[in-house]
Every structure is written in C-alpha cells, then in structure tokens.
Design an enzyme around this catalytic site. Structure first.
Site, PDB file in Angstrom:
ATOM      1  N   GLY A  81       0.816  -1.222   0.000  1.00 48.37           N
ATOM      2  CA  GLY A  81       0.000   0.000   0.000  1.00 48.37           C
ATOM      3  C   GLY A  81       0.845   1.266   0.000  1.00 48.37           C
ATOM      4  N   ARG A 145       1.125  -5.545  -5.112  1.00 48.52           N
ATOM      5  CA  ARG A 145       1.049  -6.471  -3.986  1.00 48.52           C
ATOM      6  C   ARG A 145       1.435  -7.911  -4.344  1.00 48.52           C
ATOM      7  NH1 ARG A 145      -0.795  -4.387   0.632  1.00 48.52           N
ATOM      8  NH2 ARG A 145      -2.249  -2.633   0.616  1.00 48.52           N
ATOM      9  N   ASP A 176       5.190  -7.886   5.537  1.00 43.09           N
ATOM     10  CA  ASP A 176       5.232  -9.013   4.591  1.00 43.09           C
ATOM     11  C   ASP A 176       6.349  -8.832   3.568  1.00 43.09           C
ATOM     12  OD1 ASP A 176       3.201 -10.422   5.690  1.00 43.09           O
ATOM     13  OD2 ASP A 176       1.651  -9.721   4.305  1.00 43.09           O
ATOM     14  N   LYS A 202       8.047   0.597   5.617  1.00 40.04           N
ATOM     15  CA  LYS A 202       6.933   1.426   5.130  1.00 40.04           C
ATOM     16  C   LYS A 202       5.603   0.852   5.570  1.00 40.04           C
ATOM     17  CE  LYS A 202       4.368  -0.040   2.576  1.00 40.04           C
ATOM     18  NZ  LYS A 202       3.492  -0.805   1.698  1.00 40.04           N
ATOM     19  N   THR A 203       4.680   1.609   5.997  1.00 40.10           N
ATOM     20  CA  THR A 203       3.247   1.329   6.069  1.00 40.10           C
ATOM     21  C   THR A 203       2.574   2.379   6.942  1.00 40.10           C
ATOM     22  OG1 THR A 203       1.443  -0.141   6.676  1.00 40.10           O
ATOM     23  CG2 THR A 203       3.445  -0.441   7.943  1.00 40.10           C
ATOM     24  N   ASP A 205       0.008   1.892   8.455  1.00 42.52           N
ATOM     25  CA  ASP A 205      -0.628   1.186   9.580  1.00 42.52           C
ATOM     26  C   ASP A 205       0.185   1.279  10.875  1.00 42.52           C
ATOM     27  OD1 ASP A 205      -2.365   0.520   7.607  1.00 42.52           O
ATOM     28  OD2 ASP A 205      -2.201  -1.646   7.826  1.00 42.52           O
TER      29      ASP A 205
HETATM   30  P1  FBP Z   1       0.481  -1.945   3.587  1.00 44.18           P
HETATM   31  O1  FBP Z   1       0.444  -2.824   4.796  1.00 44.18           O
HETATM   32  O2  FBP Z   1       0.896  -2.651   2.360  1.00 44.18           O
HETATM   33  O3  FBP Z   1       1.296  -0.711   3.850  1.00 44.18           O
HETATM   34  O4  FBP Z   1      -0.996  -1.425   3.294  1.00 44.18           O
HETATM   35  C1  FBP Z   1      -1.799  -0.988   4.340  1.00 44.18           C
HETATM   36  C2  FBP Z   1      -3.155  -0.514   3.905  1.00 44.18           C
HETATM   37  O5  FBP Z   1      -3.124   0.870   3.618  1.00 44.18           O
HETATM   38  C3  FBP Z   1      -4.167  -0.847   4.980  1.00 44.18           C
HETATM   39  O6  FBP Z   1      -4.281   0.183   5.900  1.00 44.18           O
HETATM   40  C4  FBP Z   1      -5.423  -1.125   4.189  1.00 44.18           C
HETATM   41  O7  FBP Z   1      -6.234  -2.058   4.832  1.00 44.18           O
HETATM   42  C5  FBP Z   1      -4.889  -1.702   2.915  1.00 44.18           C
HETATM   43  O8  FBP Z   1      -3.597  -1.172   2.734  1.00 44.18           O
HETATM   44  C6  FBP Z   1      -5.745  -1.398   1.720  1.00 44.18           C
HETATM   45  O9  FBP Z   1      -5.204  -2.051   0.615  1.00 44.18           O
HETATM   46  P2  FBP Z   1      -5.526  -1.715  -0.893  1.00 44.18           P
HETATM   47  O10 FBP Z   1      -4.686  -0.571  -1.271  1.00 44.18           O
HETATM   48  O11 FBP Z   1      -5.086  -2.939  -1.614  1.00 44.18           O
HETATM   49  O12 FBP Z   1      -6.971  -1.402  -1.001  1.00 44.18           O
END
Ligand code: FBP
Length: 551
Positions: A81, A145, A176, A202-203, A205
């Site tokens: 993400g 992803r 991951d 990175k994230t 979250d």
């Molecule tokens: P990452 O863990 O890859 O950084 O992504 C986190 C996130 O932003 C979450 O907060 C959310 O649930 C998810 O990605 C949404 O994913 P997508 O972009 O595939 O809709």
C-alpha cells in the site's frame, strides 16, 4: 507532469534533514557493529531457515572518511500500500548512491515486486528524482502487492540482476514485503550471487515497529491528514449539534492509526481492537456501550458525537472472528455449491444453514448488507476481505435497533441521526509532513550507506526520531532479528512479527485515562492541516504515539 501545484513547486526546494553522521560523512560513514543478535522468538527454527543471515550484529553509523568504492548498480521497488514519503526514500537512496560514486546507477522496478520478477524498469535519473522530491504517492515507479516468495521468482530476480549488473536490491515495504526481503537475502547468499538485499520500513498502519524501527514511514503524515479531517467533522458536529459521526479509519489489523487520531483529536469515543480482543468484548457489548453513550449525551441535550472505529475491528471481536474463520473454511470446502447459487439471498440462506449453530446465530443477527459483504469477493488466499466490511454502518444500524427498544419505554425519545465515513485513501498519498520527508530521505540515504558498506539482510534504521533530527542515529538492523514463526494459511512460516497496540504502553494508557472525560463533554481538538512552512513546534512535531513512547 505538465502542471504542478504551487505547494509542490515550493516543496521541491525543501532540503530534508539528515542524521548528523550522514550529514557530515555522507554515505562514507563507518559502520560500528554491536553484539550478535537473536530473533524475537523461535530462535532455533529461524536460525535453521536463515543460516547465512541469522545472528548478524545490529549496526550504527559513526564518523568515517571518504574512500574509493567500486561503481555499483542498485534496483529499488515500492511494495504494498502507498504511504507518504516513498519518493523521498528513493531520493535519499539516489543521492546516497551518487555521493558514493557519480557513475552509480539506480533501476526503479515498476509496479512493485512484479516489476523485479518480470524485468520491467526505468532508470532513475537526477531529472526524474527532482520532479518527485518531497511529493506524496508512489507514482514515480508505482507499487504492487505481488508476493515475492517462491524460489522460481527468486531465480528470475537473480537472472534479471545479473543481466543488468545490479548488485543490490532495496525493498521498500511493510512486514510481509520485508519478510520476503529476508528470504531473498538468504537466497542471494546461499546461491553466492553477490547481490545485497536491504529493506526499508513502510506502512501507514504503523505496525512494523520495534526497539530499532521506532515507526514505519507514512504513519505520521496519514494520521495528521485523518486528524485534520476528523477535527473538521468535530467542528461541524459541534456547530450543528445534530449528528453522530462514525468514522472508520484505515489500518488493516492494528489500531495504531485510530489511537493516534484519538490522541490528536479527543473524540467522543474510540474503539481499540486490541482492547476488545483482550477483554473478549462481544459485538453486543460494544453496541450497548455506544448506545449508553448516545443516551447519556441526549439526556444532556448533546445529540451529537464523533466515534472512531479501527478498520480491523471486526476480526478482533471474538464471535465475529470465529464466524469469519468458519466462513473461510466453509466457502473453500463448499466452493462449488456456493458459487452455483446465483443470487445473494440464496447464498445467505445456504451459509446460514451450513454454519455451526453458534456462528449461524451470529450470522443471522447481522444486517443483510453486512451478510452480503461477508460473502463478497475473497482475497487471493480465499479469505473474507474484512477491510471491505462497513463496520461503521453495522454499528449505526445496531445502535438504531437498540434505541428503538429504549425509546419505546421513554417519554422523550432519544434523537439519533448519524453519518458514516471511511478515511483511508485520503491520507495514503498526501505530501509528506516535514517529519516523513526527513525520515524517509534519511532511510533512503541509510540504505545507500549500508549498500556502500557491503551489507545485506538488513533493514535501514533511523532512531531517536521523537527528538529533533540533530539527535537522530542511523544504522541497520538484521531482518532476521524481527522474525518469528507464525501459523498462516495452514502452515508454520517465518514472518516479521506485527506490532499491535500495546495495552500497557503509554499511548494507550494516556488515551484510557482521558476517554471518559472526552465521552462526557466536548473536548474536541481541531488540529488543522499539516503545515510545511513555519515554526518547528508546528511543522516538525512527530506523532503523539511516538512522543509518548519515547517520553
Ligand atoms: P500496507 O500494509 O501494504 O502498507 O498497506 C496498508 C493498507 O493501507 C491498509 O491500511 C489497508 O487495509 C490496505 O492497505 C488497503 O489495501 P488496498 O490498497 O489494496 O486497497
């Protein structure tokens, strides 16, 4: 890009701050190695799986002299993400590599791990980097992803690197992606490819953190954007005094984002999933507590409020967790029978019949819309996509139901008008705050320094980041140090341990101390938009979580 905003134009000129050792010595900082490390758990199993990278020492940069180093080529990917500041990691990496040797080259593999596997790339030049300095988004090379985890994929990556003469790969990703970076580093060593692998945390979250990685990048900016929006909604709620706003906040699993936004804005209520799981709170109890709050505020003529809900909540509620696990099982074992049914009511009836009695009762108690969301598209592993479930609307519907019963026995009915919101994508690509601009640039520069020092199997680490950048300390942490064994999709696998909200930690404890007062009155704080120009007290403040954790 033909036209850019006035802010973007001004932000090009911003010079991100670096930890002092990198400012003074550039990527020629020397590397001081600490003692050998252990993984956070399951030491024997992790050691057996990563024989060439296990036990590496943690590294800290210290003063060093400029020296001649060979020309290098590196490849970078953005994985998973989007998170604000990704472009600055690439900028720091590019500048660091250039400072090592002006003939160094950086390949940007396109669309995340798949670009590395399929050899889709562009050469990152100074002109390109300059267009993206201090900007949000991942659009310079885009993200994806695809999971980079099989030996066949690793073989392809090694072949592509050999073809271009690339001797280092930088993976910018979450838990991951960095788990995969750890496996790739082990693979590259075992095959004696000479290709180094370095990760960057990175994230948005905020769940990739530990003693060495104080926060993942993007959390700071994303939570500031959400807090601005929450503050605006609070002011609207306090002005009109007629709506309850239920705001779901991104964060696939951990509640760090909701907690941080609560600390920044003081909502009427905020649910923390980790607390729900620890107390085994049922959905009914959650709804009862919120309904009680609505009633008690109505009695004080306050028919308004703002409730924050973490995206991952549903999976932390015990009976919902059991229901989701059973659904995952049922829909994979009875896939054909389920898919043969062509309308949603028939699918819902089928599932209600097939579930065990406890889960069937929970399923039947849910609103029809939520049942349909639970049975909607699966993720690539065949699991329910919990992030698509509209928990904010589920809670509203259930509160309305409870209020019907309560109002039947009251002389003056409780008024409850609600608005549902979901904030996630609004913050993921925002222009990085000064904090994220500095932190990301420093992480990228750190990665270049680790590559220059010949290191592999490390994650770039910049610490003491709750204090001004003049105190920041940079180095590397072995990826194996963060690993443990977890049971996922029916198998025991090595993974980087996800950091959930620590209920004993200062951020949660500060929130827990204050939330009753917030629920009773109007304690809203309106943080306003991120400021890029002005006093450091306004522009450079790190998140409340980070400040409290490092107090
Ligand atoms: P990452 O863990 O890859 O950084 O992504 C986190 C996130 O932003 C979450 O907060 C959310 O649930 C998810 O990605 C949404 O994913 P997508 O972009 O595939 O809709």
């Amino acid at each position: 890009m033909t036209k850019i905003s006035a802010l973007q134009q001004e932000r090009y000129a911003y010079l991100p701050k670096l930890p002092p050792v990198l400012r003074e010595c550039g990527p020629f900082a020397a590397v001081k190695a600490g003692a050998a490390t252990e993984s956070v758990a399951d030491q024997q199993a992790i050691k057996a799986l990563f024989p060439d990278t296990y036990g590496l020492p943690a590294l800290e940069f210290v003063s060093g002299e400029k020296k001649d180093v060979p020309v290098m080529k590196a490849g970078v990917i953005l994985s998973g993400g989007q998170a604000p500041g990704g472009h600055n990691v690439i900028a720091g990496l590019f500048d660091g590599l250039q400072a090592l040797h002006e003939k160094n080259e950086l390949f940007g593999f396109l669309g995340g791990p798949s670009g590395l596997i399929d050899d889709k790339y562009l050469l990152i030049t100074k002109e390109l980097v300059d267009q993206y300095r201090n900007t949000g988004g991942f659009d310079m090379i885009c993200s994806g992803r695809t999971k980079l985890e099989t030996p066949e994929q690793f073989d392809k990556v090694a072949d592509n690197c050999r073809k271009h003469g690339i001797n280092a790969i930088i993976i910018i990703g979450g838990d991951d992606s960095n788990t995969n970076a750890c496996t790739l580093a082990q693979y590259m060593l075992s095959k004696k490819t000479g290709i180094q692998v370095i990760g960057c945390p990175k994230t948005i979250d905020g769940d990739l953190k530990n003693e060495w990685i104080e926060v993942s990048f993007g959390f700071d900016t994303a939570t500031k954007v959400y807090s601005e929006l929450i503050g605006n909604i609070m002011r609207d709620a306090n002005s009109a005094r007629k709506y309850w706003h239920f705001i779901k906040l991104m964060g696939r699993s951990a509640s760090h984002i909701a907690l941080e936004c609560a600390l920044q804005t003081h909502p009427t209520a905020c649910i923390i999933s980790e607390e729900v799981a620890a107390n085994k709170t049922s959905l009914e109890q959650i709804v009862k507590e919120l309904t009680d709050l609505v009633v008690s505020r109505a009695d004080k003529k306050m028919n308004f409020g703002v409730v924050l809900i973490p995206e991952g909540l549903i999976e932390f509620i015990p009976e919902m967790n059991a229901l989701i696990a059973e659904l995952n099982d049922l829909l994979s074992h009875r896939k054909e029978a389920f898919e043969a049914l062509n309308d949603m009511p028939a699918k819902i009836a089928f599932v209600a019949r097939e579930l065990a009695s406890a889960s069937a009762a929970v399923f039947k108690s849910l609103p029809e819309g939520i049942k349909a969301q639970l049975l909607g598209d699966r993720d690539p592993h065949g699991n329910v996509q919990v992030s698509r479930i509209e928990t904010e609307k589920l809670l509203i519907t259930m509160i309305e139901e409870q209020l019907k019963c309560i109002n039947a026995g009251r002389e003056k009915a409780v008024k409850f008008s609600s608005q549902a919101h979901f904030f996630g994508y609004e913050g993921r690509c925002a222009a990085p705050s000064n904090f994220d601009a500095d932190y990301c640039y420093s992480l990228g520069f750190t990665a270049a320094t680790l590559i220059g020092a010949g290191k592999t199997g490390y994650m770039a680490s910049v610490r003491k980041i709750a204090t001004p950048a003049k105190n920041w300390v940079a180095g590397g942490i072995p990826l194996t140090m963060m690993m443990n064994i977890e049971h996922r999709h029916g198998k025991d696998v090595p993974v980087i341990k996800k950091a959930l909200v620590d209920l004993g930690g200062k951020p949660f404890q500060s929130f827990a101390k204050l939330r009753k007062v917030w629920g009773e009155g109007i304690e809203f704080i309106y943080p306003g938009p991120i400021q890029y120009f002005g006093p450091a007290t306004v522009c450079d403040q790190p998140s409340c979580t980070l400040q409290l954790e490092q107090q």
